[in-house]
Design an enzyme around this catalytic site. Structure first.
Site: not given
Ligand code: GLA
Length: 401
Positions: A120-121, A146, A220, A222, A295, A332, A360
């Protein structure tokens, strides 16, 4: 004198030799059938190509006795496929991804990967630790996402198969050098995926450092429990969280922990993901607008201490249930808002808007700049150790009245 055991053994052996052919083959057929229904736990490895720099990539296939099968490759420690039975016993691949390495190299929005050094950020790609300021790549607008340009999702991990009482798996190892992507300290990471006899994909993370640093590793994947037949809006989600971390327009937490009650963020009771996410809701709700949908990071009730149930997802048409348990304090929930139909994945499936969701498990985003959040600092001599489990089962269809 012959012992009773030996006599029994001889009789069995003679029977095997003298029984008529039909009986023997019937026995063999039923043995084979039994084997088919309950395959042994197994782990196999085969080559899966190589990256342009020349490093070879392997694919590990894990199978358990409950019909689960996971393919995991050493590039990015990526779960390439995950076969899970539905309520009728039909197995489908319930994760998004590609069928070959080349496609992963060309364009991967983190499908199935281990993300690090910081999942994450981190706001503006900057943080200070012990009075020293560190600068990381701004690879998501002005923010760091990431792990940077070449995060743990884009490196080749060393690997070895494992087989123990709990299940079969693959242990992946990566040494992230001091200064890699701007982070301080050499970080020694081990991520172990185990497919257990209880139909779980268990992920154990371990890391040590030789200088103070920050770490936040996550998976991560999906998921689409329909087997990617349709979008994920009908999946019912429960999040074991009374609070979430609201964000600004760049998806950086403001630092506040806000109650979910009475808002579109409330998943305390199982709710279809799409129930409150129509375009109007997205336009009206500032938080949904910022994410283009969900998100966000939820603050797990009782999280961060022991293995706790974080989320449960139920897909009504197939009956598949996925539970997420974790030792992490946050999760997340991202619902594939950036998928737009431009990616064609495995088996020709086109990944349209919201065709996959991610859960996540993590420490909260931007923790290195938020003194009020649980710390992500790791110092020499300490051990970063977390566990997350994705557990699968099925539920019968609800009766119609
Ligand atoms: C995470 C982020 C999203 C996006 C995905 C990848 O979940 O929080 O904003 O960047 O990864 O696309």
């Amino acid at each position: 004198m012959l012992s009773p055991g030996l006599i029994g053994g001889l009789t069995a052996c003679m029977l095997t030799i003298f029984l008529p052919q039909t009986v023997q083959s019937r026995d063999a057929a039923s043995a084979a059938k039994k084997k088919e229904v309950k395959p042994e736990m197994n782990v196999e490895v085969k080559p899966f190509g190589e990256i342009p720099e020349g490093q070879k990539v392997d694919l590990y296939t894990l199978t358990n006795s409950g019909g689960l099968k996971a393919e995991i490759m050493t590039y990015g420690a990526i779960v390439v496929s995950l076969q899970v039975p539905d309520r009728g016993g039909k197995t489908d691949d319930i994760v998004l991804g590609y069928g070959n390495l080349t496609d992963y190299l060309a364009n991967n929005p983190y499908f199935g990967a281990i993300v690090g050094r910081y999942g994450n950020r981190i706001g503006k790609g900057k943080f200070a630790l012990d009075g020293v300021e560190y600068s990381l790549a701004a690879n998501n607008g002005e923010n760091h996402l990431h792990g940077g340009i070449k995060g743990f999702d884009k490196v080749v991990w060393k690997a070895e198969p494992i087989k123990h009482r709990d299940g079969v798996g693959v242990k992946l190892m990566y040494l992230s050098k001091d200064g890699e992507e701007g982070y301080p300290g050499s970080l020694n990471c081990t991520v172990t995926y185990t497919l257990t006899g209880r139909n779980e994909l268990k992920i154990e993370y371990l890391a040590t450092t030789d200088k103070p640093t920050v770490v936040n590793l996550t998976h991560h994947g999906y998921f689409n429990l329909t087997g990617c037949q349709r979008d994920i809006m009908g999946h019912e989600l429960m999040l074991n969280a009374d609070l979430f971390t609201p964000v600004d327009a760049g998806l950086i937490p403001t630092g506040e922990l806000r109650p979910v009650r009475g808002t579109v963020m409330d998943f305390a009771r199982p709710t279809p993901i799409g129930a409150r996410i129509d375009p109007d809701a997205v336009n009206r709700d500032e938080q949904l607008k910022f994410g283009g949908g969900y998100d966000h990071n939820w603050v797990l009730n009782g999280g961060g201490r022991s293995l706790t149930l974080a989320a449960r997802v139920y897909e009504p048409t197939t009956g598949r249930v996925m539970e997420v348990l974790t030792t992490e304090p946050g999760i997340q929930f991202y619902c594939g808002n950036f998928l737009d139909g431009t990616i064609t994945g495995k088996n020709g499936f086109v990944y349209k808007h919201r065709y996959g969701f991610c859960l996540e498990t993590q420490h909260y985003p931007d923790s290195p700049n938020k003194p009020g959040f649980p710390s992500t600092v790791l110092r020499p001599g300490e051990k970063y150790q977390t566990t997350t489990i994705y557990r699968f089962s099925t539920r019968k269809a609800a009766r119609l009245r």
